[in-house]
Design a protein around this motif. Sequence first.
Motif, PDB file in Angstrom:
ATOM      1  N   VAL A 135     -56.671 -24.193  97.241  1.00 10.12           N
ATOM      2  CA  VAL A 135     -55.612 -23.776  98.169  1.00 10.12           C
ATOM      3  C   VAL A 135     -55.184 -24.965  99.021  1.00 10.12           C
ATOM      4  CG1 VAL A 135     -55.032 -22.271 100.119  1.00 10.12           C
ATOM      5  CG2 VAL A 135     -56.412 -21.388  98.217  1.00 10.12           C
ATOM      6  N   VAL A 136     -53.890 -25.119  99.168  1.00 13.74           N
ATOM      7  CA  VAL A 136     -53.314 -26.154 100.027  1.00 13.74           C
ATOM      8  C   VAL A 136     -52.783 -25.474 101.286  1.00 13.74           C
ATOM      9  CG1 VAL A 136     -51.533 -27.940 100.245  1.00 13.74           C
ATOM     10  CG2 VAL A 136     -52.683 -27.577  98.044  1.00 13.74           C
ATOM     11  N   GLU A 141     -42.792 -24.780  99.662  1.00 10.87           N
ATOM     12  CA  GLU A 141     -41.579 -25.563  99.894  1.00 10.87           C
ATOM     13  C   GLU A 141     -41.856 -26.876 100.622  1.00 10.87           C
ATOM     14  OE1 GLU A 141     -41.711 -22.256 103.077  1.00 10.87           O
ATOM     15  OE2 GLU A 141     -42.114 -22.472 100.925  1.00 10.87           O
ATOM     16  N   ALA A 142     -43.046 -27.014 101.190  1.00 14.71           N
ATOM     17  CA  ALA A 142     -43.411 -28.256 101.879  1.00 14.71           C
ATOM     18  C   ALA A 142     -44.105 -29.253 100.952  1.00 14.71           C
ATOM     19  CB  ALA A 142     -44.310 -27.938 103.077  1.00 14.71           C
ATOM     20  N   ILE A 143     -44.283 -28.885  99.682  1.00 12.22           N
ATOM     21  CA  ILE A 143     -44.933 -29.766  98.711  1.00 12.22           C
ATOM     22  C   ILE A 143     -43.867 -30.380  97.808  1.00 12.22           C
ATOM     23  CG2 ILE A 143     -46.589 -29.917  96.806  1.00 12.22           C
ATOM     24  CD1 ILE A 143     -48.041 -27.507  98.060  1.00 12.22           C
ATOM     25  N   VAL A 279     -49.899 -25.478  88.513  1.00  9.84           N
ATOM     26  CA  VAL A 279     -48.962 -24.400  88.812  1.00  9.84           C
ATOM     27  C   VAL A 279     -49.082 -24.041  90.286  1.00  9.84           C
ATOM     28  CG1 VAL A 279     -48.195 -22.085  88.171  1.00  9.84           C
ATOM     29  CG2 VAL A 279     -49.313 -23.542  86.456  1.00  9.84           C
ATOM     30  N   PHE A 280     -47.941 -23.914  90.963  1.00 11.40           N
ATOM     31  CA  PHE A 280     -47.896 -23.695  92.413  1.00 11.40           C
ATOM     32  C   PHE A 280     -47.313 -22.329  92.719  1.00 11.40           C
ATOM     33  CE2 PHE A 280     -48.025 -28.130  91.553  1.00 11.40           C
ATOM     34  CZ  PHE A 280     -48.686 -28.732  92.601  1.00 11.40           C
ATOM     35  N   ALA A 356     -55.096 -35.719  96.264  1.00  9.75           N
ATOM     36  CA  ALA A 356     -53.757 -36.302  96.422  1.00  9.75           C
ATOM     37  C   ALA A 356     -52.819 -35.316  97.109  1.00  9.75           C
ATOM     38  CB  ALA A 356     -53.201 -36.697  95.053  1.00  9.75           C
ATOM     39  N   LEU A 357     -52.915 -34.035  96.759  1.00  8.17           N
ATOM     40  CA  LEU A 357     -52.070 -33.033  97.420  1.00  8.17           C
ATOM     41  C   LEU A 357     -52.428 -32.896  98.892  1.00  8.17           C
ATOM     42  CD1 LEU A 357     -51.916 -30.135  94.806  1.00  8.17           C
ATOM     43  CD2 LEU A 357     -49.993 -31.503  95.625  1.00  8.17           C
TER      44      LEU A 357
END
Length: 360
Positions: A135-136, A141-143, A279-280, A356-357
């Motif tokens: 989980v980020v 939309e911010a990625i 996949v996001f 990295a994310l």
Amino acid sequence: MRTHLTASLAYALALPLLAGNSAPALAQAKESTPGMAAQAPAAPERIREVPSVTALDPAQIRPGTILFTDHRDNPSAPENGLTPYLDWVRNRPAEAAALAPFPGYKEPDYTVTVNGVTKPRHETLKVYVAEGRFVVARPPEAIDLAAFANLGFVQTMDPAIKHRALSPADVTPTKDPAAAFAKRPDRPWCADAAACIESRYDLEGKLPLGVKLANKLEEGSSKKIAEFVSFQSELRTLPPTEAASLAKLTKLDTAVTGGLEQTIFWVNQILRFGKFLAVFQPMPGDPARTVVTTYMALAIKADVLDRKAEYARVPVLKNLLPAQVLMGNSSFNTGNSISAGLPTYARNRIAAFADALAKR
């Protein structure tokens, strides 16, 4: 000792490179309880091995934790975790559709010429697939996926692998008639890619010495073993229509907002194709967070794995059976990165992408 045996060993050890990273290996713990604390986990618990990454509620994934599975129920067995390609297509159709090089992909058919006689050949494949989920703490939309779909990003993943831009007109399946079976039927490779990449990894450790020995033993042979692995890939963000269909794969009940994939479509030895897919999707009930589901697939030529008897007859190679080396079960697997085998590499590749994310 025959040249092709040593060649198979060398490339088997090098195979895990083919998608990019050599970060330190991360210890994992078996998932035992559905509830997880909110604080970031200690390093030994960062990767949690589970039977299925889609079976757990993503809201319970702790910050910094990566759920992981590679479908191995008996890791000590030499080929546990390797699935025949046709079984993969039949038993896990959504996964195979997403991770095959292109729609309708089939095991290669081509011709080979031996002693002046040309014969048709059908090549069978076995597939290793690893899945991860994390989980980020940002909304989808911010990625900015475009920040990861470029040569510069790939070059940061592992300094041992050298990458350069490749012209779409120069990809091997397009230029070489003998590689025509690897062409896409719907479009040329790299036609709509963000980056077209040629990569090279020079064998490390004792492998170059083994290659030199094999070439010495076969002096006079017209075909020498290379001391490197080279491969070609395309890196792209998925168009919305392609990305939308991946919800069937992730089994998450929110719309797919984006996808990133790197497809390895040509390799000089051992491997036929590979793919890294991310996949996001928004977190169900919490659109301020993003659930990222990742996949790594590597298709290995089955004849490489079927040389058990040949290796067993050579004492020095008994612990170097290709399947054992690839799956990290050989006494010759060393370190925490490339030579540790596919399972360790897959964990590191997914963890590197998660890192990295987190930094963007």
